[in-house]
Write a protein that holds these residues in place. Structure first.
Motif, PDB file in Angstrom:
ATOM      1  N   ASP A 110       0.856  -1.177   0.000  1.00 39.74           N
ATOM      2  CA  ASP A 110       0.000   0.000   0.000  1.00 39.74           C
ATOM      3  C   ASP A 110       0.893   1.228   0.000  1.00 39.74           C
ATOM      4  OD1 ASP A 110      -2.574  -1.188   0.076  1.00 39.74           O
ATOM      5  OD2 ASP A 110      -2.338  -1.591   2.210  1.00 39.74           O
ATOM      6  N   ILE A 111       0.443   2.275  -0.671  1.00 42.64           N
ATOM      7  CA  ILE A 111       1.146   3.552  -0.697  1.00 42.64           C
ATOM      8  C   ILE A 111       0.304   4.562   0.082  1.00 42.64           C
ATOM      9  CG2 ILE A 111       1.997   5.442  -2.154  1.00 42.64           C
ATOM     10  CD1 ILE A 111       2.023   3.412  -4.504  1.00 42.64           C
TER      11      ILE A 111
ATOM     12  N   PHE B 258       1.154  -1.036  -5.222  1.00 44.21           N
ATOM     13  CA  PHE B 258       2.000  -1.553  -6.291  1.00 44.21           C
ATOM     14  C   PHE B 258       2.402  -2.974  -5.922  1.00 44.21           C
ATOM     15  CE2 PHE B 258       4.877   0.404  -3.274  1.00 44.21           C
ATOM     16  CZ  PHE B 258       5.977  -0.431  -3.216  1.00 44.21           C
ATOM     17  N   GLY B 259       2.830  -3.720  -6.921  1.00 38.34           N
ATOM     18  CA  GLY B 259       3.254  -5.090  -6.694  1.00 38.34           C
ATOM     19  C   GLY B 259       4.395  -5.467  -7.615  1.00 38.34           C
TER      20      GLY B 259
ATOM     21  N   SER C   6       4.602  -5.218 -11.432  1.00 36.98           N
ATOM     22  CA  SER C   6       3.521  -5.974 -12.066  1.00 36.98           C
ATOM     23  C   SER C   6       2.222  -5.178 -12.022  1.00 36.98           C
ATOM     24  CB  SER C   6       3.334  -7.322 -11.366  1.00 36.98           C
ATOM     25  OG  SER C   6       2.977  -7.135 -10.009  1.00 36.98           O
ATOM     26  N   SER C   7       2.132  -4.201 -11.112  1.00 34.96           N
ATOM     27  CA  SER C   7       0.962  -3.329 -11.020  1.00 34.96           C
ATOM     28  C   SER C   7       1.337  -2.057 -10.277  1.00 34.96           C
ATOM     29  CB  SER C   7      -0.190  -4.033 -10.295  1.00 34.96           C
ATOM     30  OG  SER C   7       0.200  -4.363  -8.969  1.00 34.96           O
ATOM     31  N   PHE C   8       0.600  -0.982 -10.579  1.00 32.05           N
ATOM     32  CA  PHE C   8       0.819   0.289  -9.896  1.00 32.05           C
ATOM     33  C   PHE C   8      -0.405   1.165 -10.103  1.00 32.05           C
ATOM     34  CE2 PHE C   8       1.868   4.715  -9.622  1.00 32.05           C
ATOM     35  CZ  PHE C   8       2.689   4.791  -8.512  1.00 32.05           C
TER      36      PHE C   8
ATOM     37  N   ALA D 177       5.468   3.096   2.162  1.00 35.24           N
ATOM     38  CA  ALA D 177       5.020   1.826   1.564  1.00 35.24           C
ATOM     39  C   ALA D 177       4.831   0.825   2.696  1.00 35.24           C
ATOM     40  CB  ALA D 177       6.053   1.307   0.576  1.00 35.24           C
ATOM     41  N   THR D 178       3.674   0.170   2.714  1.00 31.77           N
ATOM     42  CA  THR D 178       3.374  -0.820   3.749  1.00 31.77           C
ATOM     43  C   THR D 178       3.034  -2.137   3.075  1.00 31.77           C
ATOM     44  OG1 THR D 178       2.438   0.938   5.122  1.00 31.77           O
ATOM     45  CG2 THR D 178       1.937  -1.342   5.764  1.00 31.77           C
TER      46      THR D 178
END
Length: 196
Positions: free
Chosen positions: A31-32, A46-47, A64-66, A154-155
């Motif tokens: 998580d951002i 993001f991942g 891979s994602s954002f 970022a968590t």
């Protein structure tokens, strides 16, 4: 009875072969969060492939994602998803340390120590540079935090981000069809023996 046991065993082997041939790419997600001035905040996620954890710095090519979304006093002001593409005028720059699990900040937004997430694209973006961090909305700065007051966090998510779509369907289907075919053949053989 022996034929039924053999049928069950062959079916299990065929299905196991299909399942053993599947591969899953494990994705770790974060998580951002960011808090700026005048009631502005940013959230997102993001991942990336979990094999990169603990390897050091990664950039946008590893994602891979954002996705991010901005808010003012809880109301959405805009969002950006990397999968939707970028405006030609807005390069995407992402830098993350997979050892400390923190964003790399402090340098220019377009450097390896900065962030530029659709910052010059419309209508919404975020940037982190040597002077500070800001949300940009419709080509205007709407919130700013000085570099020393960074709130960009970022968590790591607790949930499993395994990419189940990476399972190759044909192998599973072949395994199932093989089990049905073997079972059907064994039943026909048993029925023919009983009728003679």
């Amino acid at each position: 009875m022996r034929n039924k046991a053999l049928c069950a065993l062959m079916g299990a082997i065929a299905i196991s072969a299909g399942v053993a041939g599947t591969a899953q790419a494990a994705i770790v997600g974060y998580d951002i969060s960011w808090t700026g001035s005048n009631g502005y905040t940013l959230e997102g996620m993001f991942g990336f492939d979990d094999s990169l954890l603990g390897t050091g710095a990664i950039d946008e090519t590893s994602l891979s994602s954002f996705t991010i979304e901005g808010f003012q006093n809880g109301s959405s002001i805009g969002s950006f998803d990397l999968s939707d593409g970028l405006a030609s005028s807005s390069p995407f720059n992402f830098n993350f340390d997979t050892i400390s699990e923190t964003f790399i900040i402090g340098g220019d937004s377009d450097s390896i120590t900065g962030q530029s997430w659709n910052f010059f694209g419309n209508p919404f973006g975020f940037g982190s540079g040597s002077a500070g961090q800001a949300i940009r909305l419709n080509n205007s700065f709407v919130s700013f935090v000085g570099a020393n007051d960074s709130t960009l966090i970022a968590t790591r998510k607790d949930s499993d981000f395994s990419d189940v779509s990476a399972v190759p369907e044909p192998l599973t289907v072949i395994g199932t069809l093989a089990a049905i075919g073997i079972g059907g053949a064994m039943k026909r053989k048993h029925a023919a023996s009983a009728n003679s």
